[in-house]
Every structure is written in structure tokens, then in C-alpha cells.
Design a protein around this motif. Structure first.
Motif, PDB file in Angstrom:
ATOM      1  N   PHE A   1       0.861  -1.169   0.000  1.00 19.98           N
ATOM      2  CA  PHE A   1       0.000   0.000   0.000  1.00 19.98           C
ATOM      3  C   PHE A   1       0.899   1.220   0.000  1.00 19.98           C
ATOM      4  O   PHE A   1       1.675   1.429   0.931  1.00 19.98           O
ATOM      5  CB  PHE A   1      -0.896   0.018   1.241  1.00 19.98           C
ATOM      6  CG  PHE A   1      -1.970  -1.011   1.238  1.00 19.98           C
ATOM      7  CD1 PHE A   1      -3.207  -0.740   0.686  1.00 19.98           C
ATOM      8  CD2 PHE A   1      -1.744  -2.265   1.763  1.00 19.98           C
ATOM      9  CE1 PHE A   1      -4.202  -1.691   0.682  1.00 19.98           C
ATOM     10  CE2 PHE A   1      -2.712  -3.224   1.764  1.00 19.98           C
ATOM     11  CZ  PHE A   1      -3.956  -2.942   1.221  1.00 19.98           C
ATOM     12  N   GLY A   2       0.792   2.018  -1.055  1.00 15.42           N
ATOM     13  CA  GLY A   2       1.600   3.225  -1.123  1.00 15.42           C
ATOM     14  C   GLY A   2       3.092   2.934  -1.148  1.00 15.42           C
ATOM     15  O   GLY A   2       3.893   3.736  -0.696  1.00 15.42           O
TER      16      GLY A   2
ATOM     17  N   GLN B   1      -2.239   4.935   8.688  1.00 15.49           N
ATOM     18  CA  GLN B   1      -1.498   5.026   7.441  1.00 15.49           C
ATOM     19  C   GLN B   1      -1.937   3.953   6.460  1.00 15.49           C
ATOM     20  O   GLN B   1      -2.017   4.184   5.252  1.00 15.49           O
ATOM     21  CB  GLN B   1       0.003   4.899   7.705  1.00 15.49           C
ATOM     22  CG  GLN B   1       0.862   5.125   6.463  1.00 15.49           C
ATOM     23  CD  GLN B   1       0.678   6.522   5.888  1.00 15.49           C
ATOM     24  OE1 GLN B   1       0.795   7.506   6.620  1.00 15.49           O
ATOM     25  NE2 GLN B   1       0.382   6.619   4.595  1.00 15.49           N
TER      26      GLN B   1
ATOM     27  N   GLU C   1      -5.222   5.129   4.938  1.00 18.30           N
ATOM     28  CA  GLU C   1      -5.005   6.206   3.977  1.00 18.30           C
ATOM     29  C   GLU C   1      -4.364   5.697   2.690  1.00 18.30           C
ATOM     30  O   GLU C   1      -4.712   6.142   1.588  1.00 18.30           O
ATOM     31  CB  GLU C   1      -4.144   7.299   4.613  1.00 18.30           C
ATOM     32  CG  GLU C   1      -4.852   8.044   5.746  1.00 18.30           C
ATOM     33  CD  GLU C   1      -3.940   9.014   6.463  1.00 18.30           C
ATOM     34  OE1 GLU C   1      -2.789   9.184   5.988  1.00 18.30           O
ATOM     35  OE2 GLU C   1      -4.361   9.600   7.475  1.00 18.30           O
ATOM     36  N   ASP C   2      -3.439   4.767   2.834  1.00 18.68           N
ATOM     37  CA  ASP C   2      -2.801   4.211   1.645  1.00 18.68           C
ATOM     38  C   ASP C   2      -3.778   3.399   0.814  1.00 18.68           C
ATOM     39  O   ASP C   2      -3.744   3.425  -0.417  1.00 18.68           O
ATOM     40  CB  ASP C   2      -1.608   3.341   2.052  1.00 18.68           C
ATOM     41  CG  ASP C   2      -0.445   4.170   2.593  1.00 18.68           C
ATOM     42  OD1 ASP C   2      -0.409   5.382   2.307  1.00 18.68           O
ATOM     43  OD2 ASP C   2       0.420   3.597   3.280  1.00 18.68           O
TER      44      ASP C   2
ATOM     45  N   GLY D   1      -5.853   5.756  -1.028  1.00 17.89           N
ATOM     46  CA  GLY D   1      -5.044   6.344  -2.092  1.00 17.89           C
ATOM     47  C   GLY D   1      -4.953   5.434  -3.301  1.00 17.89           C
ATOM     48  O   GLY D   1      -5.000   5.900  -4.449  1.00 17.89           O
ATOM     49  N   GLU D   2      -4.836   4.140  -3.063  1.00 18.11           N
ATOM     50  CA  GLU D   2      -4.815   3.188  -4.172  1.00 18.11           C
ATOM     51  C   GLU D   2      -6.132   3.209  -4.928  1.00 18.11           C
ATOM     52  O   GLU D   2      -6.179   3.165  -6.160  1.00 18.11           O
ATOM     53  CB  GLU D   2      -4.542   1.771  -3.632  1.00 18.11           C
ATOM     54  CG  GLU D   2      -3.149   1.567  -3.071  1.00 18.11           C
ATOM     55  CD  GLU D   2      -2.102   1.524  -4.163  1.00 18.11           C
ATOM     56  OE1 GLU D   2      -2.411   1.070  -5.287  1.00 18.11           O
ATOM     57  OE2 GLU D   2      -0.968   1.951  -3.906  1.00 18.11           O
TER      58      GLU D   2
END
Length: 224
Positions: free
Chosen positions: A102-103, A119, A122-123, A126-127
Motif C-alpha cells: 500500500f503506497g 497510514q 489512507e494508503d 489512495g490506491e
């Protein structure tokens, strides 16, 4: 009516309100050309409610809104989903075994249980955001009914099922609490996201709309 990409309408993609709000604007334009139509209210559910909020923010011809199961933003819903499923042990085991990143950060159990959950969420979102941007050509951050309502002046009835596990009830609670554009009401429904709405709610919503729709001969125009 069916939004583009749904039901009997053409199109391949559902955009969670981004393109659907344009569809709805076309419907409002058309309805107001019909003989005998003097007032317009919008009643939507989930993505439909989001589209209604986004249209009413800039179209003063809309005299009232019923927003059932509306979400604050697509990004917020995605974050809720991430929190719901990233915390699932089977999901974590699968992600770790598959070496899912992730990220760009490789995950293992210590990453998850050492206070790094936020985190991860959030990642994951974001994906999702990048995937939507690549496939559908829009940023999910642009679909934010709560932000749109900041420019709305119509009376609003917010409704939400108390056991909704797709769009959690706090979405409507926060929008109702922060709305300052006009009269606001809230109705709590027993059930879940796709529950049939009870007669009591339908009657309440009907009375709400009847109290705000304009009688024949009085039409609000854009920019009034």
C-alpha cells in the motif's frame, strides 16, 4: 429515471455522483419545460442523494431536498470501507502472504499492530483514488456532497437507516448538524442501507415537500 451506466440507460461506468449530477441537471432542465410544472424538489437515495446535493448547490430552481443515506464524500466512504475490511484478520493474512503493498510500503503484522493502522487506511484509499482516476478520469475528492451543501439554500430533510453498514449513519448526522443553508430536518429509519422505506417516512417526506413546493404561477428562476 436511470443514471448513465445504470438500469436501462447507456454507459459503462457508475461514477458515484460525479457524472450522475450532470444527468440530474438535464432532468431538472427538462422537467421545468413541461406544462403545469411550477416547482421542483429532488429526492435521492445514497448516490442519488449525493447527486441531488451537488445539483442543488448551484441550481436555485430546486426548492427542497430529501437526502436519504447521503454520504459526506466518496473519499470518506472509501475510508470507512478500508477501516472495516483492513481490520479483518483474513484480509491481513492474505495481504501479507501476497506481499501486497500500500503506497509502496510492504506490510507485515508488525506494521498493522504497532499503531500504524491510520497510514494503512489512507494508503488503501489512495490506491482506490488512483484506480478511479485512471479508469474513470475523475478524482473521487471532487465528489463531496457535504462540501456542495455549503452553497445550498434549499430546505433539506436528511434521512438515514440506523443499521446502515455501507454508508454509516454518522454521514447524515454530520451533514444535518453543519447545514446552515435553510430549514433542516432529520428522520431516522429502522433498517439497513437497502431496506424498504416505511410508510411513516414516506408520508413524512411527502408532507415536508408539500410544505415547500411552490403553487402554480410562482416559479423560481436561476439566480433569483
Amino acid at each position: 429515471f436511470d443514471f448513465s451506466g445504470g438500469g436501462l440507460s447507456g454507459g459503462d461506468l457508475c461514477t458515484l455522483g460525479h457524472n450522475e449530477s450532470d444527468d440530474l441537471r438535464c432532468v431538472v432542465d427538462h422537467v421545468l419545460t413541461l406544462k403545469g410544472v411550477t416547482s421542483v424538489a429532488l429526492w435521492g437515495r445514497s448516490m442519488g442523494a449525493a447527486s441531488c446535493a451537488m445539483v442543488a448547490a448551484t441550481d436555485r430552481r430546486v426548492d427542497a431536498l430529501v437526502l436519504d443515506s447521503c454520504f459526506l464524500s466518496v473519499e470518506r466512504v472509501a475510508l470507512d470501507v478500508a477501516k472495516k475490511y483492513v481490520n479483518s484478520i483474513p484480509f491481513l493474512e492474505s495481504a501479507i502472504m501476497m506481499g501486497k503493498s500500500f503506497g509502496g510500503i510492504r506490510l507485515d503484522k508488525t506494521d498493522i499492530f504497532a499503531g500504524g493502522e491510520d497510514q494503512v487506511y489512507e494508503d488503501a484509499v489512495g490506491e482506490f483514488r488512483e484506480a478511479v482516476l485512471k479508469r474513470c478520469g475523475f478524482d473521487i475528492r471532487e465528489v463531496s456532497p457535504s462540501r456542495s451543501l455549503e452553497g445550498c439554500t434549499a430546505p433539506v430533510l436528511f434521512a438515514h437507516a440506523d443499521e446502515d453498514q455501507l454508508v454509516f449513519p454518522y454521514h447524515s448526522d454530520l451533514m444535518h448538524a453543519s447545514y446552515e443553508g435553510g430549514e433542516k430536518r432529520k428522520f431516522v429509519i429502522e433498517g439497513h442501507h437497502n431496506s424498504e422505506r416505511p410508510a411513516a417516512f414516506l408520508q413524512y417526506a411527502r408532507c415536508f415537500l408539500e410544505g415547500h413546493l411552490k403553487p402554480p404561477g410562482v416559479r423560481k428562476v436561476m439566480g433569483e
